[in-house]
Motif scaffolding. Sequence first.
Motif, short mmCIF file in Angstrom:
data_model
loop_
_atom_site.label_atom_id
_atom_site.label_comp_id
_atom_site.label_asym_id
_atom_site.label_seq_id
_atom_site.Cartn_x
_atom_site.Cartn_y
_atom_site.Cartn_z
N LEU A 136 0.86 -1.18 0.00
CA LEU A 136 0.00 0.00 0.00
C LEU A 136 0.90 1.23 0.00
O LEU A 136 1.56 1.50 1.00
CB LEU A 136 -0.89 -0.02 1.25
N SER B 65 0.10 5.70 1.97
CA SER B 65 -0.86 5.42 3.05
C SER B 65 -1.38 6.67 3.75
O SER B 65 -2.48 6.64 4.30
CB SER B 65 -0.29 4.42 4.06
N ASN C 115 8.25 17.25 -2.99
CA ASN C 115 7.70 17.88 -1.80
C ASN C 115 8.50 19.15 -1.49
O ASN C 115 9.53 19.11 -0.81
CB ASN C 115 7.76 16.90 -0.63
N LYS D 79 14.02 9.02 0.89
CA LYS D 79 13.00 8.32 1.67
C LYS D 79 12.57 7.01 1.02
O LYS D 79 12.23 6.04 1.69
CB LYS D 79 11.78 9.23 1.80
N GLU E 110 10.08 0.13 -4.32
CA GLU E 110 9.48 1.37 -4.84
C GLU E 110 10.24 1.82 -6.09
O GLU E 110 9.68 1.92 -7.17
CB GLU E 110 9.48 2.47 -3.76
P1 AHG Z 1 4.28 4.54 1.85
O1 AHG Z 1 2.87 4.99 2.01
O2 AHG Z 1 4.37 3.21 1.17
O3 AHG Z 1 5.08 4.62 3.10
O4 AHG Z 1 4.98 5.52 0.79
C1 AHG Z 1 4.86 6.90 0.91
C2 AHG Z 1 5.91 7.50 0.05
C3 AHG Z 1 5.55 7.71 -1.39
O5 AHG Z 1 4.36 7.18 -1.82
C4 AHG Z 1 5.52 9.20 -1.57
O6 AHG Z 1 6.08 9.54 -2.78
C5 AHG Z 1 6.29 9.72 -0.40
O7 AHG Z 1 6.23 8.75 0.59
C6 AHG Z 1 5.76 11.01 0.12
O8 AHG Z 1 6.59 11.45 1.14
P2 AHG Z 1 6.49 12.92 1.74
O9 AHG Z 1 5.24 12.95 2.54
O10 AHG Z 1 7.74 13.04 2.57
O11 AHG Z 1 6.48 13.88 0.59
#
Ligand code: AHG
Length: 340
Positions: free
Chosen positions: A119, A122, A213, A276, A282
Amino acid sequence: MKGYRIKTLNEFIIEKQAEFPFAKGELTRLLHHVGIAAKIVNKKVNKAGLVDIIGEAGAVNVQGEDQKKLDVFADAQFISALQASGECCGIGSEENEETMAFDDDFSKEGNYIFLMDPLDGSSNIDVNVSIGTIFSIYRRVSPRGTVPGDVDFLQPGNKQVAAGYIIYGSSTMLVYTTGRGVNGFTLDTSIGEFCLSHERIQTPEDGTLYSLNEGNYVHFPDGVKKYIKYCQQMDTATNRPYSSRYIGSLVADFHRNLLKGGIFIYPETAKAPNGKLRLLYECNPIAFLAERAGGKASDGFRRILDIQPTSLHQRVPFYTGSKNMVEKAEEFLRASSDEA
Ligand code: AHG
Ligand code: MN
Ligand code: MN
C-alpha cells in the motif's frame, strides 16, 4: 459492423506468453494472481470510508511509520494470493522486516521472487486520495526446491523480469511490463475484469510537470534547489515555468507524469542522506517501467537499475520521468557537486 471486443488482463498475458515458445505459463499464473489480489484490495479501498478499516492498525512498521489497517490488509492479500499461485518462492514487503522465504514443498518449487510495497501513499487513505500497490518480480538464482536467500532477494533492478503497479484512483488501473512494452488495464467493476485500456505506453521525452515535496526545500541539495528555480523560470521555448504537481503517493505522482510527461523527485536531504523511498520495492519497479516507456530513472548520478542492493529496506534518492527532464536535473546535480 466491425465489433469491438475488450481484452482482459488474463487474455493479454496468455497472448503474450505465446510469444515465448518455451514459456511454461509460470509468470502468467503469477501475474494472474497479482490481478486477483489487486481486485480484493481494490474492493476494500473503495469501502475505506464505510467500514472500520481506516485508521492506524496499532503497529509500527520497520520504517518506524504507523501502519494503517489497509497496509496490513493489502500485505496479507498479496501474500496469500502469491502463495496460492505456487510460482512464488519468496516475498519481500515494506510491511515485513525480514524477507519471507517459503520452505513448504509446494512453494520451494516456485521460480519467482516477489517484492512489494503493498500500500503506497498510506497517508492519503483517510482523505480519499489515490493510493497504490507497487511490485517487482525476479527469477530466482538459487536452484528450485531449495529455500531462497539473499542471492535471490537482493538482485539489481536490471534483473527484473516484470514490474508494475496498481493505482486505486478515480478508476483502478494495473500497469505492468515484462520488459517489452508497458501496458495499462482499467478495472471494469461491472464485470470485475482489468481491461486493456493503455496499450504500449510511451512517456513524452519532455514534460511541463515537476513533482516533489517543496516543503522540504531548505533541506534539499544545492543542485535540486537550482533545478527547481530552473523549472520556475520563464522561457517560452521550453514551456517554462513548469507546473508543480505533488500528490504524496509515488504511484499516483508517477502515473500522472508517465502519461503526461514530467519529472518526479524524492532527493537526498541533510536529514535523510539516502532520501525516503525504498530501492527494492518502490524505485526499482518504477524505474523499470519508466525506462520501458522511454523515460529515465536515476539517483541523480547513477542508473537506479544498476545499483547492487545490500538490504531489503534500503533507501535511495530518486529522480524519474521524462528523459530530457531527468537529464536536465542530473546536469544541475553534477554541476553543484563539481563546485563543492
Ligand atoms: P508509503 O505509504 O508506502 O510509506 O509511501 C509513501 C511514500 C511515497 O508514496 C511518496 O512519494 C512519499 O512517501 C511522500 O513522502 P512525503 O510525505 O515526505 O512527501
Ligand atoms: Mn510507498
Ligand atoms: Mn507502503
